[in-house]
Write a protein that holds these residues in place. Structure first.
Motif, PDB file in Angstrom:
ATOM      1  N   GLY C 231       0.829  -1.205   0.000  1.00 27.15           N
ATOM      2  CA  GLY C 231       0.000   0.000   0.000  1.00 27.15           C
ATOM      3  C   GLY C 231       0.863   1.255   0.000  1.00 27.15           C
ATOM      4  N   GLU C 232       1.874   1.261   0.843  1.00 25.40           N
ATOM      5  CA  GLU C 232       2.777   2.411   0.906  1.00 25.40           C
ATOM      6  C   GLU C 232       3.489   2.616  -0.434  1.00 25.40           C
ATOM      7  OE1 GLU C 232       3.296   4.778   3.019  1.00 25.40           O
ATOM      8  OE2 GLU C 232       5.004   5.629   1.914  1.00 25.40           O
ATOM      9  N   GLN C 233       3.925   1.500  -1.045  1.00 24.04           N
ATOM     10  CA  GLN C 233       4.612   1.611  -2.343  1.00 24.04           C
ATOM     11  C   GLN C 233       3.678   2.176  -3.410  1.00 24.04           C
ATOM     12  OE1 GLN C 233       6.485  -2.564  -2.225  1.00 24.04           O
ATOM     13  NE2 GLN C 233       7.391  -1.606  -4.056  1.00 24.04           N
ATOM     14  N   LEU C 234       2.447   1.664  -3.430  1.00 24.31           N
ATOM     15  CA  LEU C 234       1.463   2.097  -4.431  1.00 24.31           C
ATOM     16  C   LEU C 234       1.125   3.575  -4.250  1.00 24.31           C
ATOM     17  CD1 LEU C 234      -0.842  -1.027  -4.151  1.00 24.31           C
ATOM     18  CD2 LEU C 234       0.412  -0.354  -6.216  1.00 24.31           C
ATOM     19  N   LEU C 235       0.976   3.938  -3.013  1.00 22.59           N
ATOM     20  CA  LEU C 235       0.607   5.313  -2.700  1.00 22.59           C
ATOM     21  C   LEU C 235       1.743   6.249  -3.125  1.00 22.59           C
ATOM     22  CD1 LEU C 235      -1.773   6.650  -1.283  1.00 22.59           C
ATOM     23  CD2 LEU C 235      -0.644   6.249   0.899  1.00 22.59           C
ATOM     24  N   GLN C 236       2.939   5.883  -2.755  1.00 22.30           N
ATOM     25  CA  GLN C 236       4.079   6.730  -3.072  1.00 22.30           C
ATOM     26  C   GLN C 236       4.275   6.802  -4.596  1.00 22.30           C
ATOM     27  OE1 GLN C 236       5.151   8.566  -0.860  1.00 22.30           O
ATOM     28  NE2 GLN C 236       6.880   9.555  -1.886  1.00 22.30           N
ATOM     29  N   ASP C 237       4.010   5.698  -5.267  1.00 28.37           N
ATOM     30  CA  ASP C 237       4.115   5.696  -6.724  1.00 28.37           C
ATOM     31  C   ASP C 237       3.106   6.674  -7.342  1.00 28.37           C
ATOM     32  OD1 ASP C 237       5.138   4.551  -9.230  1.00 28.37           O
ATOM     33  OD2 ASP C 237       3.104   3.750  -9.430  1.00 28.37           O
ATOM     34  N   ARG C 238       1.891   6.694  -6.830  1.00 25.00           N
ATOM     35  CA  ARG C 238       0.886   7.658  -7.345  1.00 25.00           C
ATOM     36  C   ARG C 238       1.306   9.088  -7.025  1.00 25.00           C
ATOM     37  NH1 ARG C 238      -0.232   2.428  -8.260  1.00 25.00           N
ATOM     38  NH2 ARG C 238      -1.903   2.343  -9.815  1.00 25.00           N
ATOM     39  N   ALA C 239       1.840   9.277  -5.822  1.00 19.30           N
ATOM     40  CA  ALA C 239       2.276  10.625  -5.444  1.00 19.30           C
ATOM     41  C   ALA C 239       3.369  11.096  -6.390  1.00 19.30           C
ATOM     42  CB  ALA C 239       2.762  10.636  -3.995  1.00 19.30           C
ATOM     43  N   ARG C 240       4.334  10.205  -6.674  1.00 14.86           N
ATOM     44  CA  ARG C 240       5.397  10.582  -7.622  1.00 14.86           C
ATOM     45  C   ARG C 240       4.807  10.808  -9.008  1.00 14.86           C
ATOM     46  NH1 ARG C 240       8.834   6.673  -4.929  1.00 14.86           N
ATOM     47  NH2 ARG C 240       8.143   5.201  -6.518  1.00 14.86           N
ATOM     48  N   GLY C 241       3.848   9.944  -9.386  1.00 14.30           N
ATOM     49  CA  GLY C 241       3.190  10.125 -10.694  1.00 14.30           C
ATOM     50  C   GLY C 241       2.503  11.480 -10.774  1.00 14.30           C
ATOM     51  N   LEU C 242       1.791  11.833  -9.725  1.00 13.74           N
ATOM     52  CA  LEU C 242       1.101  13.126  -9.732  1.00 13.74           C
ATOM     53  C   LEU C 242       2.111  14.277  -9.762  1.00 13.74           C
ATOM     54  CD1 LEU C 242      -1.420  14.886  -9.609  1.00 13.74           C
ATOM     55  CD2 LEU C 242      -1.465  14.582  -7.131  1.00 13.74           C
ATOM     56  N   ALA C 243       3.180  14.148  -8.994  1.00 10.00           N
ATOM     57  CA  ALA C 243       4.202  15.205  -9.000  1.00 10.00           C
ATOM     58  C   ALA C 243       4.752  15.379 -10.421  1.00 10.00           C
ATOM     59  CB  ALA C 243       5.320  14.858  -8.022  1.00 10.00           C
ATOM     60  N   HIS C 244       5.069  14.261 -11.070  1.00 16.01           N
ATOM     61  CA  HIS C 244       5.545  14.351 -12.456  1.00 16.01           C
ATOM     62  C   HIS C 244       4.490  14.979 -13.361  1.00 16.01           C
ATOM     63  CE1 HIS C 244       8.646  10.822 -11.883  1.00 16.01           C
ATOM     64  NE2 HIS C 244       8.817  11.815 -11.036  1.00 16.01           N
ATOM     65  N   ALA C 245       3.257  14.581 -13.163  1.00 13.59           N
ATOM     66  CA  ALA C 245       2.184  15.080 -14.028  1.00 13.59           C
ATOM     67  C   ALA C 245       2.005  16.584 -13.859  1.00 13.59           C
ATOM     68  CB  ALA C 245       0.871  14.352 -13.721  1.00 13.59           C
ATOM     69  N   ILE C 246       2.057  17.054 -12.627  1.00 10.64           N
ATOM     70  CA  ILE C 246       1.929  18.500 -12.395  1.00 10.64           C
ATOM     71  C   ILE C 246       3.082  19.235 -13.066  1.00 10.64           C
ATOM     72  CG2 ILE C 246       1.966  20.315 -10.631  1.00 10.64           C
ATOM     73  CD1 ILE C 246       0.648  18.277  -8.696  1.00 10.64           C
ATOM     74  N   ALA C 247       4.280  18.706 -12.902  1.00 11.62           N
ATOM     75  CA  ALA C 247       5.437  19.359 -13.503  1.00 11.62           C
ATOM     76  C   ALA C 247       5.336  19.348 -15.030  1.00 11.62           C
ATOM     77  CB  ALA C 247       6.722  18.665 -13.035  1.00 11.62           C
ATOM     78  N   ALA C 248       4.902  18.228 -15.581  1.00 11.00           N
ATOM     79  CA  ALA C 248       4.795  18.129 -17.037  1.00 11.00           C
ATOM     80  C   ALA C 248       3.703  19.067 -17.566  1.00 11.00           C
ATOM     81  CB  ALA C 248       4.488  16.683 -17.441  1.00 11.00           C
ATOM     82  N   PHE C 249       2.601  19.137 -16.844  1.00 13.23           N
ATOM     83  CA  PHE C 249       1.517  20.043 -17.241  1.00 13.23           C
ATOM     84  C   PHE C 249       2.007  21.485 -17.183  1.00 13.23           C
ATOM     85  CE2 PHE C 249      -2.221  22.618 -15.841  1.00 13.23           C
ATOM     86  CZ  PHE C 249      -2.981  22.493 -16.989  1.00 13.23           C
ATOM     87  N   ASP C 250       2.722  21.795 -16.124  1.00  9.94           N
ATOM     88  CA  ASP C 250       3.274  23.146 -15.979  1.00  9.94           C
ATOM     89  C   ASP C 250       4.210  23.465 -17.150  1.00  9.94           C
ATOM     90  OD1 ASP C 250       4.071  25.612 -14.446  1.00  9.94           O
ATOM     91  OD2 ASP C 250       5.986  24.553 -14.387  1.00  9.94           O
ATOM     92  N   ALA C 251       5.084  22.532 -17.453  1.00  5.40           N
ATOM     93  CA  ALA C 251       6.057  22.775 -18.522  1.00  5.40           C
ATOM     94  C   ALA C 251       5.361  22.945 -19.874  1.00  5.40           C
ATOM     95  CB  ALA C 251       7.062  21.623 -18.572  1.00  5.40           C
ATOM     96  N   ALA C 252       4.321  22.158 -20.097  1.00  7.46           N
ATOM     97  CA  ALA C 252       3.655  22.179 -21.406  1.00  7.46           C
ATOM     98  C   ALA C 252       2.781  23.409 -21.601  1.00  7.46           C
ATOM     99  CB  ALA C 252       2.826  20.907 -21.581  1.00  7.46           C
ATOM    100  N   THR C 253       2.474  24.091 -20.521  1.00  3.27           N
ATOM    101  CA  THR C 253       1.475  25.152 -20.624  1.00  3.27           C
ATOM    102  C   THR C 253       1.987  26.483 -20.099  1.00  3.27           C
ATOM    103  OG1 THR C 253       0.588  24.626 -18.434  1.00  3.27           O
ATOM    104  CG2 THR C 253      -0.405  23.497 -20.301  1.00  3.27           C
ATOM    105  N   ARG C 254       3.285  26.524 -19.771  1.00  2.00           N
ATOM    106  CA  ARG C 254       3.818  27.752 -19.179  1.00  2.00           C
ATOM    107  C   ARG C 254       3.760  28.895 -20.181  1.00  2.00           C
ATOM    108  NH1 ARG C 254       9.176  26.509 -16.491  1.00  2.00           N
ATOM    109  NH2 ARG C 254       7.894  25.150 -15.171  1.00  2.00           N
TER     110      ARG C 254
END
Lengths: 254, 254, 254, 254, 254, 254
Positions: C231-254
């Motif tokens: 559960g901890e691994q899955l959760l942390q993986d989603r958190a990292r996924g979301l962090a990447h997604a926010i950064a990628a969205f930011d980069a693509a739309t800045r």
């Protein structure tokens, strides 16, 4: 200073009046008022107060210009459908008010006052005038007639004002439309506990219980002591209050 | 007597609690509160009052069972959109309240209390609870936290309660969330005439003028004298008031 | 790079942040999650993933500016009303999302991300962001947290992700909120046939049968083997996924 | 096993068929499909796939009973109004689907399948069938034709399926309605960056940017290499997929 | 002069045609038509009349440009749900019409004609075109095909035109789609009193009685004498009438 | 036989009357009527016709029981907003009518008649009464007063009946409310071409052109020859027609 009824004006007159006049919209209801008052009580009383207020203003040289709209005779009375009412839903009454107000802006009006005769319309009227002033460059006032007083009336009983089909409304109807009051006015059997919506268990709470209006018999207090003499005083006090309110609104927004 | 948060209960527990408990729904807003208070002021304060009230009740052996719902952090603030707000329309907020209330009935609740932290929600909340009690066999209460007092608070200034982003709210925030108040609190330049919505030209009138909130700078009175000491008193008085109101509602509807 | 909570900002700060920041709106639900998970599971998990993702981004010097809105704790859960839920209709949830998004544009935001914690919100969220990008000059992203991964997580079981109140959600809750999981987690009796909505008779079909959620007991797969370590691994993986997604969205739309 | 068109049946026949038959509703769109495909592409293709699937099923002795409804030729295409579309709003298309589905229940149908030809209808269709199965004792399926395959098609290019007005749709139209394809099919100039809605910056994100469809010229990929030979294979594969799906749905819900 | 089908045009062609062409939208219904006519009767007949009218116009050198939209096969038939119909509510059909009309304006059309095949659509169609012409700079026509005649048809029986599933519609179907008429056409038992909606107690009254359609068996007059020979004459007369009407509308609005 | 006004009855009387009486609802409008007639013309005329009809019926021993509702003074007049009107949208007027009708059923009425004074209300009134009779066990009639005649009136000019603010309405107003007609009635300058909505290019077409009412000056025909003598005849003929219609409706539905 001029007063007129929108329904009797031509459209050119409506437009011209819109530049300076306050448009005044009375709203009422058709709903049960116990066994002694007619369905139209709220509408009849708000019209009576408006009539008298305009007559008072007409005697003043510098009174405000007023264009009076036809009364909306139907209001929001779902809580009285158990015992006969002609009721609009909150959404529909809100839409009616918004569309009437929007029409007035389209015709050039910038100052509008809604005068209400029925407690159940209150929140809907407030929401409508707030929305109106947000989307249009207008100033708009709203009130329920029983709240407008001169402050020097001795005849009142604040504990039962306005109530529903009780001492206050019955007294006013005995003054304004005695022929429509079924007499002798029957006494209301005491109901225990008193209606929750009228006597909340803690000050500041609004409480609604399913079936409460039916349980207490459709009225809030005993009308049997109602009397046209204080009724006349109370009515005239509201008429003067409304006249003052119209004049003050006019002065503040001219 | 038990207290719980709906979000932490399993569904069996939610159902079981529904037989006896009062469901309590806090509602707030996200809107401008001048230059010194945060957007979430109304939400933060209503949650603070609810927290304290439940703590008070928790100390009583025979207090009512309460199931607390998650606060609705968004309210009806169209009049603050000119200066930042996250606002639901009246129709949408009304629908949210109705659907939350309907869900509770479906889960077996028969007693609900809505505790409000934002003036702009008032009419919508009232309409929602009235409609709710008409269509379901429930008793429902609604209140705005600032109206619930014990009557023996000496710290208050009724002339500016609750106001908006003025002395009252600032004092409460200084007591509850001092870290979120930007200090020194700037004085509000006097605006003439005062806002029509706050100082109607005649008592009993509700008056709305287009652009008035912007004209007066988004606040209703001068917050610069706000103080956390009376703030604490006022806050605790509302918490005690709410605790009494919950207990009285429970007693009247058990 | 800055991170803040909208509810804690003054309106000037909200406006200023809007020029560059991504506004982030988490949405959840209150609904039955079998006999061992709390009603707020979806809301708690989406908040946990957002918290962790923002913490990850906070460690990066050049991370995107983010203004986090209060979570919407109520979602669209009519299929769970049979066993307790607090549910908004599709129309109402859609209106809430549209009005929140519109408010953000009014306050100057041009980039928004909605992060969802509840499957039943998915279509409504997609429709809302599409409509939003048609009527406003914005770029908007939407996602459900379980779909955002880094791709290198070994702990997952795609066949039961996310499911409902099964192995996946229970494991995550054991990692994030172990105190809210009723243990031992009961095994789910095998139901035959499996729920049609979860196992459509042909790939590519969406199938809904009346009463199916009640027939299968409100969960989609057996949670009894859930474990906080994966559960901890899955959760942390989603958190990292979301962090990447926010950064990628930011980069693509800045 | 029987197949019929609802529009050609008498009402007695409609009622009788409702006891056993699957009602099948195709839905499409009228929207721009670049300079070489007609406005009705989605509608024409979904009808072609349905025609073929029913022909396949008709050859089987024990195929399911199917009553086919008239295709709904109008869909949800607000993103194509910039370049010609006849579009229903999400609310209206949702209402149309719900009322068609409700009518079928009133006529005795308990099994319905919606077959979609236009990506923009997807969420609305899903919401409609979910709501339908909650309020009526039915089983209902929904699909978009391009997602139904037999799994053994060699002709496909998943990276551009279905896309919009690109290789996939053009190939299918060359197979089904070659006379309606303007040839030679013009090559699409490469657009950089590619459309955000089609190539989100992180997997799992749905991203919508204002004006993106116009920026990329209304198509998602280069149609110039489209070919009727793989088009025929792809089309027939979807027809077989739909035939299997209908049979499987029938078997699972009989 | 040109004629085309919108569904077969590319969007550039749709736009170009919009400058001069009349857009023509046929609307029908799916509803019970007694035991001998198919559910799609109204749709089939309106399409037949439109087909013929366009063929007539195609023979004229200087006929108007027409872009024909796909027929809307579903109409407003709540009064036939008792015996099988696929019906849209008045609000939904109104929304569909308004959104189709609005889409056409967006694509550059300024002249639109709606041709109706079902009595129940009449008021909704009229309201839709009125609203349309108020909000857009267009000219729009609406008609029901049976009202358009050349005035020199000898075959008609005005007393039963159009009726429902009676002599008129049956005769037209025998001319246009004889294979879809179940023969011999059964005689309708005389019902006393005749349906109130068809024979109001005083001229000028519209009267609706609950359950009346079921009481009279779903048809308005005896179809058993229907005949394809006058049917062909009547049909051709309406086709010529529609052709004249299109030409006259074109001439008056060019 | 009894006649009464709902607004003057107590709720017990309303209920009792509902068993036998026909409830009669007049509806009008407030809209421009050229430079010589007042805004309320439609409302004033429908009330005049109803007053006279009820007086005629009152003289008959065995006339029907009638409960008259307050006139709805606001109608659907969006086409007159260009020159002053107070207009409800079609959706709102429809809702008002439906909710008034539903209220009457709740109070026990089974027979209702709507009498209309404004052309723009026509389709909305028809839709409302149709829906009403589908959902409630009632019989309901609707009419526009000018369509109800005795057939033996010699004074009429069918080519300009009712028109708008032309010969017909002006003549009736000269008979009913001469003091509200501004005289001399100005002649209307001939407008070429005549209004499309009044003179469609082909019989059977409804045609609406944007801006047409403004182009033709807000009236449909020349009122300058209007005369109170034929006006009185026409008015009395409609009153007799309505009296007959009420009696016939009563007889057919008793």
């Amino acid at each position: 200073m001029s007063q007129s009824r929108l329904s009797e004006l031509t459209w050119h007159e409506v437009r011209r009046a819109g530049e300076d006049a306050v448009a005044l919209l009375p709203i009422g209801s058709q709903e049960q008022h116990a066994a002694h008052l007619p369905m139209g009580t709220d509408t009849l009383l708000v019209e009576e107060v408006v009539d008298r207020a305009l007559r008072i203003l007409a005697q003043e040289a510098s009174g405000p210009d007023v264009v009076r709209l036809p009364v909306l005779p139907y209001g929001h009375s779902p809580h009285h459908l158990f015992a006969a009412a002609v009721s609009l839903s909150a959404a529909t009454l809100g839409a009616v008010l918004e569309e009437v107000l929007d029409s007035l802006v389209t015709s050039g009006y910038r100052r509008v006052m809604v005068v209400n005769g029925h407690g159940g319309n209150d929140e809907i009227m407030r929401l409508a005038v707030k929305r109106f002033a947000l989307r249009s460059e207008v100033t708009v006032a709203a009130c329920s007639y029983w709240n407008l007083t001169t402050g020097d009336d001795d005849a009142g009983r604040p504990d039962v004002t306005p109530g529903h089909a009780g001492w206050f409304e019955t007294s006013l109807m005995l003054a304004a439309h005695p022929g429509l009051v079924r007499t002798p006015v029957p006494a209301r059997t005491t109901v225990e506990p008193p209606p929750l919506f009228d006597r909340p268990p803690y000050p500041g709470l609004t409480v609604e219980r399913h079936g409460e209006w039916a349980r207490v018999g459709g009225a809030t207090d005993d009308p049997s002591g109602a009397d046209g003499v204080p009724g006349e005083q109370l009515l005239q006090d509201r008429a003067r209050g409304l006249a003052h309110a119209i004049a003050a609104f006019d002065a503040a927004t001219r």
